[in-house]
Design a protein around this motif. Structure first.
Motif, mmCIF file in Angstrom:
data_model
loop_
_atom_site.group_PDB
_atom_site.id
_atom_site.type_symbol
_atom_site.label_atom_id
_atom_site.label_comp_id
_atom_site.label_asym_id
_atom_site.label_seq_id
_atom_site.Cartn_x
_atom_site.Cartn_y
_atom_site.Cartn_z
ATOM 1 N N ALA A 8 0.836 -1.201 0.000
ATOM 2 C CA ALA A 8 0.000 0.000 0.000
ATOM 3 C C ALA A 8 0.870 1.249 0.000
ATOM 4 O O ALA A 8 1.924 1.296 0.627
ATOM 5 C CB ALA A 8 -0.916 0.012 1.214
ATOM 6 N N ALA A 9 0.418 2.272 -0.720
ATOM 7 C CA ALA A 9 1.119 3.553 -0.739
ATOM 8 C C ALA A 9 0.902 4.252 0.594
ATOM 9 O O ALA A 9 -0.157 4.126 1.211
ATOM 10 C CB ALA A 9 0.595 4.419 -1.882
ATOM 11 N N PRO A 10 1.886 4.987 1.070
ATOM 12 C CA PRO A 10 1.715 5.700 2.342
ATOM 13 C C PRO A 10 0.603 6.744 2.233
ATOM 14 O O PRO A 10 0.408 7.350 1.188
ATOM 15 C CB PRO A 10 3.070 6.352 2.589
ATOM 16 N N MET A 11 -0.148 6.931 3.320
ATOM 17 C CA MET A 11 -1.239 7.902 3.361
ATOM 18 C C MET A 11 -0.683 9.285 3.659
ATOM 19 O O MET A 11 0.227 9.425 4.462
ATOM 20 C CB MET A 11 -2.245 7.516 4.454
ATOM 21 N N GLU A 12 -1.266 10.282 3.024
ATOM 22 C CA GLU A 12 -0.878 11.660 3.292
ATOM 23 C C GLU A 12 -2.017 12.371 3.992
ATOM 24 O O GLU A 12 -3.178 12.089 3.738
ATOM 25 C CB GLU A 12 -0.552 12.375 1.978
ATOM 26 N N GLY A 13 -1.701 13.284 4.879
ATOM 27 C CA GLY A 13 -2.714 14.072 5.558
ATOM 28 C C GLY A 13 -3.269 13.378 6.778
ATOM 29 O O GLY A 13 -3.006 12.213 7.048
ATOM 30 N N ALA A 14 -4.085 14.102 7.505
ATOM 31 C CA ALA A 14 -4.668 13.596 8.734
ATOM 32 C C ALA A 14 -6.068 13.064 8.478
ATOM 33 O O ALA A 14 -6.776 13.529 7.589
ATOM 34 C CB ALA A 14 -4.724 14.714 9.775
ATOM 35 N N LEU A 15 -6.466 12.081 9.239
ATOM 36 C CA LEU A 15 -7.802 11.507 9.160
ATOM 37 C C LEU A 15 -8.502 11.785 10.478
ATOM 38 O O LEU A 15 -7.986 11.448 11.540
ATOM 39 C CB LEU A 15 -7.713 9.997 8.921
ATOM 40 N N THR A 16 -9.662 12.444 10.410
ATOM 41 C CA THR A 16 -10.429 12.700 11.629
ATOM 42 C C THR A 16 -11.708 11.896 11.589
ATOM 43 O O THR A 16 -12.274 11.660 10.525
ATOM 44 C CB THR A 16 -10.772 14.200 11.769
ATOM 45 N N GLU A 17 -12.143 11.455 12.753
ATOM 46 C CA GLU A 17 -13.356 10.657 12.878
ATOM 47 C C GLU A 17 -14.371 11.403 13.728
ATOM 48 O O GLU A 17 -14.024 12.020 14.717
ATOM 49 C CB GLU A 17 -13.056 9.317 13.549
ATOM 50 N N THR A 18 -15.625 11.314 13.321
ATOM 51 C CA THR A 18 -16.729 11.875 14.094
ATOM 52 C C THR A 18 -17.793 10.800 14.215
ATOM 53 O O THR A 18 -18.163 10.188 13.221
ATOM 54 C CB THR A 18 -17.334 13.104 13.373
ATOM 55 N N VAL A 19 -18.264 10.552 15.428
ATOM 56 C CA VAL A 19 -19.325 9.570 15.617
ATOM 57 C C VAL A 19 -20.642 10.206 15.190
ATOM 58 O O VAL A 19 -20.998 11.294 15.628
ATOM 59 C CB VAL A 19 -19.397 9.086 17.076
ATOM 60 N N MET A 20 -21.333 9.527 14.291
ATOM 61 C CA MET A 20 -22.611 9.990 13.765
ATOM 62 C C MET A 20 -23.614 8.862 13.930
ATOM 63 O O MET A 20 -23.315 7.851 14.553
ATOM 64 C CB MET A 20 -22.471 10.338 12.274
ATOM 65 N N GLY A 21 -24.767 9.018 13.320
ATOM 66 C CA GLY A 21 -25.771 7.971 13.326
ATOM 67 C C GLY A 21 -26.354 7.802 11.939
ATOM 68 O O GLY A 21 -26.373 8.739 11.137
ATOM 69 N N MET A 22 -26.805 6.582 11.654
ATOM 70 C CA MET A 22 -27.475 6.303 10.391
ATOM 71 C C MET A 22 -28.843 5.725 10.703
ATOM 72 O O MET A 22 -28.971 4.806 11.511
ATOM 73 C CB MET A 22 -26.688 5.307 9.550
ATOM 74 N N PHE A 120 -31.634 2.196 13.603
ATOM 75 C CA PHE A 120 -30.581 3.168 13.892
ATOM 76 C C PHE A 120 -29.284 2.416 14.109
ATOM 77 O O PHE A 120 -29.266 1.357 14.735
ATOM 78 C CB PHE A 120 -30.901 3.983 15.153
ATOM 79 N N ALA A 121 -28.188 2.958 13.590
ATOM 80 C CA ALA A 121 -26.868 2.385 13.823
ATOM 81 C C ALA A 121 -25.860 3.513 13.988
ATOM 82 O O ALA A 121 -25.882 4.485 13.220
ATOM 83 C CB ALA A 121 -26.449 1.498 12.653
ATOM 84 N N PRO A 122 -24.995 3.422 15.001
ATOM 85 C CA PRO A 122 -23.916 4.398 15.108
ATOM 86 C C PRO A 122 -22.887 4.130 14.010
ATOM 87 O O PRO A 122 -22.599 2.975 13.672
ATOM 88 C CB PRO A 122 -23.315 4.146 16.497
ATOM 89 N N ILE A 123 -22.366 5.174 13.410
ATOM 90 C CA ILE A 123 -21.357 5.052 12.361
ATOM 91 C C ILE A 123 -20.284 6.103 12.600
ATOM 92 O O ILE A 123 -20.443 7.009 13.416
ATOM 93 C CB ILE A 123 -21.972 5.230 10.947
ATOM 94 N N GLU A 124 -19.175 6.004 11.881
ATOM 95 C CA GLU A 124 -18.106 6.986 11.947
ATOM 96 C C GLU A 124 -18.060 7.755 10.640
ATOM 97 O O GLU A 124 -18.112 7.153 9.565
ATOM 98 C CB GLU A 124 -16.758 6.327 12.182
ATOM 99 N N LEU A 125 -17.961 9.058 10.721
ATOM 100 C CA LEU A 125 -17.773 9.919 9.557
ATOM 101 C C LEU A 125 -16.287 10.230 9.499
ATOM 102 O O LEU A 125 -15.725 10.732 10.476
ATOM 103 C CB LEU A 125 -18.603 11.193 9.698
ATOM 104 N N TRP A 126 -15.669 9.929 8.394
ATOM 105 C CA TRP A 126 -14.233 10.185 8.238
ATOM 106 C C TRP A 126 -14.014 11.390 7.344
ATOM 107 O O TRP A 126 -14.672 11.558 6.327
ATOM 108 C CB TRP A 126 -13.522 8.993 7.600
ATOM 109 N N ARG A 127 -13.071 12.190 7.723
ATOM 110 C CA ARG A 127 -12.670 13.361 6.915
ATOM 111 C C ARG A 127 -11.159 13.437 6.858
ATOM 112 O O ARG A 127 -10.491 13.109 7.762
ATOM 113 C CB ARG A 127 -13.218 14.650 7.503
#
Length: 127
Positions: A8-22, A120-127
């Motif tokens: 795998a190629a190295p990842m660039e930048g930061a990844l943030t997670e936010t708990v959301m719901g679906m 309803f299910a808790p999910i993670e939003l990635w940015r």
């Protein structure tokens, strides 16, 4: 990065997670929103009304998934059929937002949602 595959190629930048719901709401395409009748009944399909109401409520994401085969709420097994859309085949409206926003949406639109299967299910939003 130890969990990444070796090639795998190295990842660039930061990844943030936010708990959301679906929220998933199962209904039939023929279900109609209340309203004034007109030409051919004139009422908007319920799945479209829910998505428009979700937009007004500030929901992050709202989409409708059409299905090809299945059942909901102990109903009959339905099939997409041939050339004509089956108005009894389950459709899923999916909403993504914070849990409190989704809870408020359900309370506000309780009459529209009565008798529907809602998950309803808790999910993670990635940015």
């Amino acid at each position: 990065m130890t969990d990444c595959p070796a090639n795998a190629a190295p990842m660039e930048g930061a990844l943030t997670e936010t708990v959301m719901g679906m929220l998933r709401i199962y209904l039939r395409p023929r279900d109609k929103a209340p309203g004034r009748g007109g030409w051919f009944g004139g009422r908007r399909p319920l799945y479209r009304e829910l998505i428009l109401q979700a937009k007004e409520a500030g929901i992050v994401n709202a989409i409708a998934h059409h299905t090809q085969f299945g059942f909901s709420n102990h109903g009959r097994v339905e099939d997409m059929g041939g050339e004509v859309l089956n108005p009894n085949l389950t459709i899923c409206v999916e909403l993504v937002a914070n849990r409190t926003v989704l809870e408020h949406f359900c309370r506000t639109h309780g009459t529209l949602l009565a008798g529907k299967v809602i998950l309803f299910a808790p999910i993670e939003l990635w940015r």
